[in-house]
Design an enzyme around this catalytic site. Structure first.
Site, PDB file in Angstrom:
ATOM      1  N   ASP A 161      -2.622   3.225   9.060  1.00  0.00           N
ATOM      2  CA  ASP A 161      -3.248   2.910   7.770  1.00  0.00           C
ATOM      3  C   ASP A 161      -2.567   3.686   6.628  1.00  0.00           C
ATOM      4  OD1 ASP A 161      -5.124   1.600   6.192  1.00  0.00           O
ATOM      5  OD2 ASP A 161      -6.795   2.114   7.510  1.00  0.00           O
ATOM      6  N   GLU A 194      -0.781  -1.268   4.950  1.00  0.00           N
ATOM      7  CA  GLU A 194      -0.854  -0.745   3.573  1.00  0.00           C
ATOM      8  C   GLU A 194      -1.273  -1.847   2.599  1.00  0.00           C
ATOM      9  OE1 GLU A 194       1.589  -3.054   2.641  1.00  0.00           O
ATOM     10  OE2 GLU A 194       2.199  -1.597   1.117  1.00  0.00           O
ATOM     11  N   TRP A 195      -1.887  -2.903   3.166  1.00  0.00           N
ATOM     12  CA  TRP A 195      -2.595  -3.934   2.385  1.00  0.00           C
ATOM     13  C   TRP A 195      -1.690  -4.710   1.419  1.00  0.00           C
ATOM     14  CZ3 TRP A 195      -4.382   1.304   1.087  1.00  0.00           C
ATOM     15  CH2 TRP A 195      -5.129   1.870   2.119  1.00  0.00           C
ATOM     16  N   GLY A 196      -0.386  -4.736   1.698  1.00  0.00           N
ATOM     17  CA  GLY A 196       0.514  -5.485   0.822  1.00  0.00           C
ATOM     18  C   GLY A 196       0.756  -4.818  -0.519  1.00  0.00           C
ATOM     19  N   ASN A 198       2.797  -2.331  -1.270  1.00  0.00           N
ATOM     20  CA  ASN A 198       4.175  -1.878  -1.522  1.00  0.00           C
ATOM     21  C   ASN A 198       5.186  -2.937  -1.077  1.00  0.00           C
ATOM     22  OD1 ASN A 198       3.680   1.253  -2.150  1.00  0.00           O
ATOM     23  ND2 ASN A 198       2.338   0.629  -0.488  1.00  0.00           N
ATOM     24  N   ASP A 216      -8.712  -5.782   2.719  1.00  0.00           N
ATOM     25  CA  ASP A 216      -9.515  -6.044   3.914  1.00  0.00           C
ATOM     26  C   ASP A 216     -10.252  -7.393   3.856  1.00  0.00           C
ATOM     27  OD1 ASP A 216      -8.674  -3.586   4.676  1.00  0.00           O
ATOM     28  OD2 ASP A 216     -10.675  -2.687   4.837  1.00  0.00           O
TER      29      ASP A 216
HETATM   30  C1  GLA Z   1      -8.751   0.322   6.052  1.00  0.00           C
HETATM   31  C2  GLA Z   1      -8.115  -0.799   6.870  1.00  0.00           C
HETATM   32  C3  GLA Z   1      -9.193  -1.428   7.760  1.00  0.00           C
HETATM   33  C4  GLA Z   1      -9.790  -0.353   8.675  1.00  0.00           C
HETATM   34  C5  GLA Z   1     -10.354   0.776   7.828  1.00  0.00           C
HETATM   35  C6  GLA Z   1     -10.795   1.948   8.691  1.00  0.00           C
HETATM   36  O1  GLA Z   1      -9.666  -0.190   5.131  1.00  0.00           O
HETATM   37  O2  GLA Z   1      -7.545  -1.759   6.043  1.00  0.00           O
HETATM   38  O3  GLA Z   1      -8.651  -2.471   8.534  1.00  0.00           O
HETATM   39  O4  GLA Z   1      -8.794   0.122   9.533  1.00  0.00           O
HETATM   40  O5  GLA Z   1      -9.398   1.261   6.891  1.00  0.00           O
HETATM   41  O6  GLA Z   1     -11.265   3.007   7.949  1.00  0.00           O
END
Ligand code: GLA
Length: 401
Positions: A161, A194-196, A198, A216
């Site tokens: 993460d 890293e959720w896109g 970077n 998420d």
């Molecule tokens: C982030 C991630 C999730 C999960 C949580 C856990 O938000 O994107 O998928 O792993 O952390 O805390």
């Protein structure tokens, strides 16, 4: 020359082949060439986060491994049982990561052994920053040590993460994690999370096997719509060993209808997404199990060509046609109805990357052959379908030989 969708697919395929040749077999000095290609098809498994959050334990994870086998999910191709955040509480005086002794009284190695005994693989979670998103110890500065620990425990897959990492450089930190994994001597799938933020689609294909492209997911229809749309943008960079990850599945968590869950699962399969179930596998209705174990849809996700399907036609009134070229020369076609009421739509061979001509058409949710038609009928170049509101019709179209 007119640029038909068929032409575009051929170009996309050539670009993917050239890119993978240019990438070469492995990064020099990494030792990676000793390992087989990891994640040749999108990883499939279960992850604790969507349903259980921090409420993880040895008992829960063993129960999920058992249920993965008894529900038929293992036979359908699911492999990884992954503990997300909150399994770790501290580091000891040598810096070694410490699992929660109350929730994991047997330690992580014993749990990994149990999962392996069921014929499955074991995954775990950390963070490239100083802490995880739930404030547990992160791997920053401990990358080599953690990778060695994971290898000792028999870990097969690690989700990494990006919380508590504000001042850090993502490509640099994830490359350090990758190199630590390679040095560990055990093949560890690296799931970048890293959720896109970077632009991972520009660098992550030589770093990890999958990377999140969005924030998420949540268990609601708007989330599926938004994520599918965002993930579609990066179609061209996916391929064997390197996948866009539109986040874990919410199928079976209660916030959507069965049609919506079928649409969610179909879109993820069409996009060659990792299929990580996020529901309670121990208590699934037959309908939910039938969605998660639909072998014909899973075969599309796992197709060896590894092309991420994409929107080839947006009708503009809430109906999209998605297409994914398949190794047998056919295509998977998902007609996606975003509207609440049912809709009719044409699927034209010319729109989905196929030559006109007779083809077999199979409905992957009805598990029915819709037929093969000769040149005189509608199946020569098109087909008309009725799609339920907030739902899909998913087809496999194979040119008749
Ligand atoms: C982030 C991630 C999730 C999960 C949580 C856990 O938000 O994107 O998928 O792993 O952390 O805390």
């Amino acid at each position: 020359m007119k640029r038909t969708p068929a032409f575009s697919f051929v170009v996309a395929l050539l670009v993917a082949v050239i890119a993978s040749c240019a990438r070469g077999p492995a990064t020099p000095g990494s030792g990676a060439s000793a390992f087989p290609l990891l994640a040749a098809t999108p990883p499939m498994g279960f992850n604790t986060w969507n349903r259980f959050g921090c409420n993880v334990s040895d008992t829960l994870v063993r129960g999920m491994a058992d249920a993965m086998v008894s529900s038929g999910m293992k036979d359908a191709g699911y492999q990884y049982v992954v503990i997300d955040d909150c399994w770790q509480v501290d580091r000891d005086s040598t810096g070694r990561i410490v699992a929660d002794p109350e929730r994991f009284p047997n330690g992580i190695k014993a749990l990994a052994d149990y999962v392996h005994e069921q014929g499955l693989k074991f995954g775990i979670y950390t963070d490239a920053g100083t802490k995880t998103c739930q404030g547990r110890p992160g791997s920053y500065g401990h990358e080599d040590q953690d990778a060695r620990t994971y290898a000792e425990w028999g870990v097969d897959y690690v989700k990494v993460d990006w919380c508590y990492a504000d001042s850090l450089n993502a490509p640099e930190r994830y490359t350090i994690v990758r190199d630590a994994f390679r040095k560990s001597g055990r093949p560890l799938v690296l799931s970048i999370c890293e959720w896109g933020q970077n632009d991972p689609w520009e660098w992550a294909d030589t770093v990890g096997q999958l990377w999140r492209t969005t924030g998420d997911i949540y268990d609601g229809w708007q989330s599926v719509l938004w994520i599918a749309d965002a993930n579609n943008e990066h179609q061209a960079v996916a391929g064997p060993g390197h996948w866009n990850d539109p986040d874990m599945l919410e199928v079976g968590n209660g916030g959507m209808t069965l049609d919506e869950y079928r649409a969610h699962f179909s879109l993820w399969a069409t996009m060659a997404a990792p299929l990580m179930a996020g529901n309670d596998l121990r208590h699934m209705s037959d309908d939910i199990r039938d969605i998660l174990t639909n072998g014909e849809v899973i075969a599309v996700d796992q197709d060896s060509l590894g092309i991420q399907g994409r929107v080839v036609l947006d009708r503009g009134y809430g109906v999209q046609v998605w297409a994914k070229p398949l190794a047998d020369g056919g295509a998977a076609v998902t007609v996606f109805n975003q509207r609440a009421d049912s809709a009719r739509a044409y699927v034209r061979w010319a729109d989905v990357g196929l030559e006109n001509g007779p083809a077999t058409v199979r409905d992957l949710w009805a598990h029915q052959d819709l037929g093969v038609h000769d040149d005189t009928g509608v199946f020569a170049d098109r087909l008309r379908v009725r799609v339920p509101g907030h739902g899909v019709v998913m087809l496999r179209i194979t040119p008749a030989r």
